[in-house]
Design a protein around this motif. Structure first.
Motif, PDB file in Angstrom:
ATOM      1  N   ASN A 104       0.995  -1.360  -0.071  1.00  0.00           N
ATOM      2  CA  ASN A 104       0.065  -0.034  -0.077  1.00  0.00           C
ATOM      3  C   ASN A 104       0.793   1.095  -0.046  1.00  0.00           C
ATOM      4  O   ASN A 104       0.248   2.394  -0.290  1.00  0.00           O
ATOM      5  CB  ASN A 104      -1.068   0.254   1.088  1.00  0.00           C
ATOM      6  N   ARG A 107       1.858   3.965  -4.503  1.00  0.00           N
ATOM      7  CA  ARG A 107       0.350   4.405  -5.005  1.00  0.00           C
ATOM      8  C   ARG A 107       0.622   5.097  -6.198  1.00  0.00           C
ATOM      9  O   ARG A 107       1.775   5.477  -6.817  1.00  0.00           O
ATOM     10  CB  ARG A 107      -0.462   5.318  -3.805  1.00  0.00           C
ATOM     11  N   ASN A 167      -5.545   3.017  -7.773  1.00  0.00           N
ATOM     12  CA  ASN A 167      -5.926   3.036  -6.383  1.00  0.00           C
ATOM     13  C   ASN A 167      -7.244   2.270  -6.231  1.00  0.00           C
ATOM     14  O   ASN A 167      -7.799   2.518  -5.456  1.00  0.00           O
ATOM     15  CB  ASN A 167      -5.834   4.203  -5.580  1.00  0.00           C
ATOM     16  N   GLY A 168      -7.378   1.207  -7.143  1.00  0.00           N
ATOM     17  CA  GLY A 168      -8.475   0.115  -7.105  1.00  0.00           C
ATOM     18  C   GLY A 168      -9.724   0.650  -7.910  1.00  0.00           C
ATOM     19  O   GLY A 168     -10.767  -0.047  -7.863  1.00  0.00           O
ATOM     20  N   SER A 213      -2.142  -6.029  -4.849  1.00  0.00           N
ATOM     21  CA  SER A 213      -2.088  -5.589  -3.274  1.00  0.00           C
ATOM     22  C   SER A 213      -1.032  -6.693  -2.478  1.00  0.00           C
ATOM     23  O   SER A 213      -0.785  -6.337  -1.500  1.00  0.00           O
ATOM     24  CB  SER A 213      -3.534  -5.738  -2.713  1.00  0.00           C
ATOM     25  N   THR A 260      -4.293  -3.155  -7.929  1.00  0.00           N
ATOM     26  CA  THR A 260      -4.590  -1.864  -7.317  1.00  0.00           C
ATOM     27  C   THR A 260      -4.276  -0.664  -8.261  1.00  0.00           C
ATOM     28  O   THR A 260      -4.963   0.347  -8.320  1.00  0.00           O
ATOM     29  CB  THR A 260      -3.617  -1.450  -5.932  1.00  0.00           C
TER      30      THR A 260
END
Length: 333
Positions: free
Chosen positions: A123, A126, A171-172, A188, A211
Motif C-alpha cells: 500500500n 500508490r 488505487n482500485g 495488493s 490496485t
C-alpha cells in the motif's frame, strides 16, 4: 463569325457576386475552416476535460519550497521513525536507495538514476492524478503532484491523459476500460504483472487484487526474460508522436521480488546523456535483477523526485514537463 461565350454556371453561388466580395467570402470560408481545425486540435490536446474529481485524502501539511532545492523535504508523519539523506531513506516499512549511474563518454555518454525500493506493505506504492482529477489535458509537474501527496519518492506515470484508450485502474478504481495494448498491473500482495489488455479483463484484474494499471509500454521483461523485439513498438496514433525506438529519455518500473521494486529514469537529448534505446533499457533492468519490467512515458516527462527535490535533469535544462499522473511512495495508510 459567330462568337461563342462560355455558358454561365447556374449552380455557381458566386456568379452574380462582385469579384472583390467573392474573394472576401472565400477567404472567410477558409478562415472558418482553419478555425474549426485549430479548435478541434486544441480541444483534443490542450483544453482540460475533467471526467472525475478524485477525493483528496491528504490532510497533512505539505512542505513548501523550491523542488530543486535539496533543503526542501516532503512531509513525513511524526510517528514514523525514519532516517534519510539526499540519496537514501530508511524506516521500519520502507527502504529507498538511489544511485546515479554514468556510462560511455562523449556523444555516447548516458546518465541515469536507479532507485531500489523495498517495502513491507504494498500500500506504500500508490498512484496520483494531476489536480486530483481524471480526464484529458489535465497536467501538473511530477514534483507538484508528489508534494501535494506528501510523497517520499515519485516518478512520472503513463501520461494516460494524452490518450483516450487503455485500461486505467488507479488505487482500485476503474477510470477507463478500453483495452488496446500491452500494460502493467500492480497488486495488493506486492507483485507486478505485465499483460495484454485485450486478453485480461479489468474485472479479472480487480478480482486478483490489482490496485493500479498503467497503459503505455512496451513490456521490457516478462517472466524473467527480455522481450526480444522492440522494432515495431506502437503506443498510439496521436498527433505529434515521435518514434520511441531510438535513444530517448526514459522512465521504467521493474519488480525484483514481491514488494521489491526498481525504478529507472534516464536523462537524454542533452550533452552528457544521449538517452537509451528500449533494448538498452531492457538490458539495464535485466542487470538489476528485474523479473518483470515495463516502459512508462518518457521524453520530456521523465522525472524522478525524492524528498522534496527533482533528482534528474528533465528536458536537459532542469525543467519539468507537466504530466497527468505519477507513481509514488508514501508512509502510512
Amino acid at each position: 463569325m459567330m462568337k461563342i461565350y462560355p455558358k454561365s454556371n447556374e449552380n455557381d453561388p458566386y456568379r452574380n457576386v462582385n469579384p472583390r466580395r467573392k474573394w472576401l467570402m472565400i477567404t472567410l470560408v477558409i478562415i472558418l475552416g482553419l478555425g474549426t481545425v485549430i479548435y478541434s486540435l486544441a480541444d483534443r490536446y490542450l483544453i482540460r476535460h475533467v471526467q472525475v474529481v478524485v477525493a483528496d485524502e491528504n490532510t497533512a501539511t505539505v512542505a513548501t519550497g523550491n523542488v530543486n532545492d535539496s533543503s526542501s523535504t516532503s512531509t513525513i508523519p511524526t510517528e514514523v521513525n525514519a532516517t534519510s539523506d539526499d540519496w537514501n531513506y530508511s524506516s521500519d516499512d520502507m527502504q529507498v536507495k538511489i544511485d546515479k549511474v554514468q556510462t560511455g563518454s562523449g556523444s555516447d555518454q548516458i546518465t541515469y538514476y536507479v532507485a531500489d525500493v523495498q517495502l513491507s506493505d504494498a500500500n506504500s506504492l500508490r498512484s496520483a492524478l494531476a489536480d486530483n482529477s481524471f480526464g484529458t489535458n489535465i497536467t501538473e509537474n511530477t514534483s507538484e503532484i508528489a508534494a501535494a501527496n506528501n510523497a517520499i519518492f515519485a516518478i512520472n506515470g503513463d501520461y494516460y491523459g494524452f490518450r483516450d484508450d487503455g485500461v486505467i485502474i488507479r488505487n482500485g478504481t476503474v477510470y477507463r476500460d478500453d483495452p488496446v495494448r500491452d500494460a502493467m498491473a500492480l497488486f495488493s500482495d506486492g507483485t507486478m504483472k505485465t499483460y495484454n489488455e485485450t486478453e485480461v479483463s479489468s474485472s479479472e484484474l480487480l478480482a486478483e487484487g490489482a490496485t493500479n494499471t498503467l497503459s503505455f509500454g512496451p513490456i521490457l521483461i516478462q517472466d524473467g526474460e527480455i522481450v526480444s523485439d522492440f522494432s515495431s513498438v506502437k503506443i498510439d496514433n496521436n498527433f505529434g508522436n515521435r518514434s520511441i525506438q531510438d535513444a530517448n529519455p526514459r522512465t521504467a518500473i521493474g519488480m525484483i521480488a514481491p514488494n521489491h521494486y526498481v525504478f529507472v529514469v534516464v536523462d537524454g537529448r542533452q550533452d552528457d546523456s544521449r538517452g537509451m534505446t528500449l533494448a538498452e533499457l531492457a538490458d539495464v533492468m535485466k542487470g538489476l535483477g528485474a523479473t518483470e519490467a515495463y516502459n512508462l512515458d518518457g521524453g520530456g516527462s521523465s522525472t524522478m523526485y525524492f524528498m522534496g527535490r527533482v533528482v534528474n535533469n528533465p528536458l536537459g535544462r532542469n525543467q519539468e514537463r507537466g504530466v497527468s499522473d505519477i507513481l509514488y511512495l508514501k508512509e502510512g495508510q
